[in-house]
Write a protein that holds these residues in place. Structure first.
Motif, short mmCIF file in Angstrom:
data_model
loop_
_atom_site.label_atom_id
_atom_site.label_comp_id
_atom_site.label_asym_id
_atom_site.label_seq_id
_atom_site.Cartn_x
_atom_site.Cartn_y
_atom_site.Cartn_z
N ALA A 199 54.31 75.97 -43.59
CA ALA A 199 53.53 75.83 -42.37
C ALA A 199 53.65 77.08 -41.50
O ALA A 199 52.65 77.58 -40.95
N LEU A 200 54.86 77.61 -41.36
CA LEU A 200 55.07 78.81 -40.56
C LEU A 200 54.32 79.99 -41.17
O LEU A 200 53.68 80.77 -40.46
N ASN B 126 51.64 79.89 -42.94
CA ASN B 126 50.21 79.70 -42.68
C ASN B 126 49.86 80.10 -41.26
O ASN B 126 48.84 80.77 -41.01
N LEU B 127 50.68 79.68 -40.30
CA LEU B 127 50.41 79.98 -38.89
C LEU B 127 50.41 81.48 -38.62
O LEU B 127 49.58 81.99 -37.85
N LEU C 2 47.30 81.08 -30.25
CA LEU C 2 48.25 80.05 -30.65
C LEU C 2 47.61 78.67 -30.73
O LEU C 2 47.80 77.93 -31.69
N ALA D 290 45.38 78.29 -33.77
CA ALA D 290 46.17 78.25 -35.01
C ALA D 290 46.80 76.87 -35.21
O ALA D 290 46.85 76.35 -36.33
N LEU D 291 47.27 76.26 -34.13
CA LEU D 291 47.89 74.94 -34.24
C LEU D 291 46.89 73.86 -34.61
O LEU D 291 47.22 72.90 -35.31
N ASP E 215 44.20 74.26 -36.46
CA ASP E 215 43.62 74.49 -37.78
C ASP E 215 44.39 73.67 -38.81
O ASP E 215 45.54 73.97 -39.13
N ASN F 283 46.43 75.07 -41.69
CA ASN F 283 47.77 75.62 -41.46
C ASN F 283 48.85 74.54 -41.58
O ASN F 283 49.84 74.69 -42.27
N LYS G 283 48.64 70.08 -29.29
CA LYS G 283 48.44 71.52 -29.11
C LYS G 283 48.91 71.94 -27.72
O LYS G 283 49.70 72.90 -27.57
N ILE H 7 49.28 84.45 -31.77
CA ILE H 7 50.50 83.87 -32.34
C ILE H 7 51.46 84.94 -32.82
O ILE H 7 52.67 84.77 -32.80
N PRO I 244 57.12 74.82 -36.30
CA PRO I 244 56.88 73.72 -37.24
C PRO I 244 57.88 72.57 -37.08
O PRO I 244 57.49 71.40 -37.11
#
Length: 260
Positions: free
Chosen positions: A138-139, A141-142, A150, A153-154, A156, A159, A168, A183, A195
């Motif tokens: 997860a990290l 992906n972010l 940020l 990204a959260l 999506d 991710n 969020k 991010i 995460p």
């Protein structure tokens, strides 16, 4: 749009009501499936995947639904009065001898072969409440797009799956960054904790009737829905702005970064 914990609760409620029993009523009120008859088939399980619901049915079938903004599944005792909305909003009815599950305002409803599920949910990142949860992935992906805000990204789901607009805003607050901070500009130590923090919040709330990120009774959320009211931490007025078509709440004192 319902968050991952709400979808998890919905899946559990549907699973408890339907799993292990044969269907005595089947009504999919979508033109494509109007002639489908599932009566006599047993419901095997109801599984959440991020914000998606997968109802697996005997014979290798899966009924896929997504609640979007307005959708809901309601469960009623046999003979109970349906109260989830007017009849024209009903999109699916699955009934057993004891319970009836009614899907209201389901703009996404698909009946597929179970082996084809990946075609609908395979794009999702690690599920915050699922067996595939992987904080390292997860990290990665972010952080794959360091310039991305940020908050975006959260949200999506590619991710990590399960975060909606409430989480969020709360995660950005707890991380000390505005939703518009790239991010990649977030200090590495804070990014690395994101995460695990998201996982902890959703896990803590999946069994609660009222979602909370603060632990304070009557003050359940730090910033979401609190525009114009004082920040629970510092007293500064919480602000609200649009981010990619969705509301973003933040405290201009507690959170650092661009202000929309």
């Amino acid at each position: 749009m319902p968050e991952g914990d709400t979808v998890w609760q919905t899946a559990r409620r549907l699973h408890t009501a339907l799993a292990g029993a044969a269907l005595t009523r089947s009504d999919l009120r979508v033109p494509k499936y109007a002639t489908v008859d599932l009566i006599g088939r047993s419901v095997l399980d109801v599984t959440p995947r991020g914000k998606h619901l997968l109802t697996r049915i005997e014979g290798g079938l899966t009924l896929h639904s997504h609640l979007r903004m307005e959708g809901a599944w309601q469960v009623y005792e046999r003979g109970g009065r349906w109260s989830g909305g007017p009849g024209h909003q009903i999109r699916a009815v699955l009934g057993t001898a004891d319970r009836t599950a009614v899907g209201y305002r389901l703009t996404v409803l698909n009946l597929i072969r179970t082996p084809e599920e990946d075609g609908l949910v395979g794009h999702l990142g690690p599920d915050l409440l699922g067996p595939d949860w992987n904080p390292g992935r997860a990290l990665g992906n972010l952080l794959a797009d360091p310039a991305r805000p940020l908050g975006e990204a959260l949200l999506d789901q590619r991710n990590l799956a399960g975060i909606g607009n409430i989480y969020k805003s709360e995660l950005c607050f707890l991380t000390g960054a505005t939703p518009w901070l790239p991010i990649g500009a977030l200090p590495r130590d804070r990014a690395a904790k994101l995460p695990a923090l998201a996982h902890r919040l959703l896990t803590a709330n999946r069994d609660r009737p009222v979602r909370t990120t603060t632990g304070r009774r009557g003050q359940d959320l730090f910033v979401y829905g609190r525009a114009g009211r004082p920040c629970l931490r510092c007293g500064t007025v919480v602000r609200l702005a649009d981010q990619d078509g969705r509301p973003a709440y933040w405290c201009p004192s507690c959170q650092q970064g661009p202000m929309d």
